[in-house]
Design an enzyme around this catalytic site. Structure first.
Site, PDB file in Angstrom:
ATOM      1  CG  HIS A 112     -41.190  50.750 -10.623  1.00  0.00           C
ATOM      2  ND1 HIS A 112     -42.306  51.021  -9.870  1.00  0.00           N
ATOM      3  CD2 HIS A 112     -40.265  50.251  -9.780  1.00  0.00           C
ATOM      4  CE1 HIS A 112     -42.066  50.678  -8.616  1.00  0.00           C
ATOM      5  NE2 HIS A 112     -40.830  50.211  -8.530  1.00  0.00           N
ATOM      6  CG  HIS A 145     -30.975  60.701  -8.359  1.00  0.00           C
ATOM      7  ND1 HIS A 145     -30.423  61.506  -9.343  1.00  0.00           N
ATOM      8  CD2 HIS A 145     -31.971  61.433  -7.804  1.00  0.00           C
ATOM      9  CE1 HIS A 145     -31.041  62.670  -9.355  1.00  0.00           C
ATOM     10  NE2 HIS A 145     -32.001  62.655  -8.439  1.00  0.00           N
ATOM     11  CG  HIS A 176     -34.798  62.592 -12.104  1.00  0.00           C
ATOM     12  ND1 HIS A 176     -35.058  63.939 -12.052  1.00  0.00           N
ATOM     13  CD2 HIS A 176     -34.377  62.263 -10.855  1.00  0.00           C
ATOM     14  CE1 HIS A 176     -34.832  64.401 -10.840  1.00  0.00           C
ATOM     15  NE2 HIS A 176     -34.426  63.404 -10.089  1.00  0.00           N
ATOM     16  CG  HIS A 202     -36.540  61.528  -6.378  1.00  0.00           C
ATOM     17  ND1 HIS A 202     -35.866  62.009  -5.276  1.00  0.00           N
ATOM     18  CD2 HIS A 202     -35.902  62.046  -7.457  1.00  0.00           C
ATOM     19  CE1 HIS A 202     -34.875  62.789  -5.670  1.00  0.00           C
ATOM     20  NE2 HIS A 202     -34.874  62.819  -6.996  1.00  0.00           N
ATOM     21  CD  GLU A 227     -36.676  65.842  -7.165  1.00  0.00           C
ATOM     22  OE1 GLU A 227     -36.737  65.804  -8.404  1.00  0.00           O
ATOM     23  OE2 GLU A 227     -35.907  66.581  -6.529  1.00  0.00           O
ATOM     24  CB  CYS A 231     -29.286  66.296  -8.733  1.00  0.00           C
ATOM     25  SG  CYS A 231     -30.056  66.366  -7.109  1.00  0.00           S
TER      26      CYS A 231
END
Length: 148
Positions: free
Chosen positions: A73, A27, A14, A29, A137, A23
Site C-alpha cells: 500500500h 496506477h 507506481h 498492481h 506484476e 503505464c
C-alpha cells in the site's frame, strides 16, 4: 539442489514516467512475490526447524519485515520523478517508497533481491541463501532474478 519457495502478495502503486502507453500514468498492481531459498536440510534434533531448509513461517516473517510491509500500500517512485515526488510529498502521512531506478517490474525485482539476499543468510551452517526471486506484476507478466 533442494529449494523451498514462499509466496506473498502486496499492493503498490507506481508509474513508468517515460513509457509510451498507459503505464506513464499513476496506477497500481497486486504484486505476487515468490522467494526461493536453497540450503541443506537442517539436522538438529530437538530444534523446531529440524528437517527443514527454513521454516516457512520464518520466511514469511522476514520477508514481511524487510520488504512486503514496507512496500504494501505504498507508492513506489523513481527518485528523479520530480513531479510525482512533489505531489506525494504534499499528501500528509502518505506511504511513499523512493528508489534509485524507474519502478518497472524488472527493477523492482532487482531491488527486492538486493534487500532480501542480506536477510536470508546461513543458519545452522547449512548454506542457506536466497536462490531466486520472482515478482509478478500481473498474472501474465513477471520478472525473475536468480543468484549467480
Amino acid at each position: 539442489m533442494l529449494t523451498i519457495t514462499r509466496k506473498l502478495e502486496f499492493d503498490a502503486g507506481h508509474r513508468i514516467p517515460d513509457h509510451k502507453s498507459q503505464c506513464r500514468n499513476l496506477h497500481g498492481h497486486r504484486y505476487t512475490l515468490e522467494i526461493t531459498l536453497t540450503g541443506e536440510v537442517i539436522d538438529a534434533d530437538g530444534n523446531s526447524d529440524n528437517g527443514m531448509i527454513m521454516d516457512f513461517s520464518d520466511v514469511k516473517a522476514l520477508a514481511k519485515q524487510h520488504l512486503v510491509d514496507v512496500w504494501d500500500h505504498a507508492f513506489i517512485v523513481y527518485e528523479k520523478d520530480d513531479k510525482v515526488l512533489d505531489f506525494l510529498s504534499s499528501l500528509p502521512d502518505h506511504k511513499t517508497v523512493v528508489i534509485d531506478r524507474i519502478p518497472t517490474v524488472e527493477n523492482l525485482a532487482q531491488v527486492a533481491f538486493t534487500i532480501l539476499k542480506t536477510v536470508f543468510i546461513d543458519r545452522f551452517g547449512t548454506g542457506l541463501r536466497l536462490h531466486k526471486l520472482v515478482l509478478h506484476e500481473t498474472p501474465n507478466c513477471w520478472a525473475e532474478i536468480t543468484d549467480a
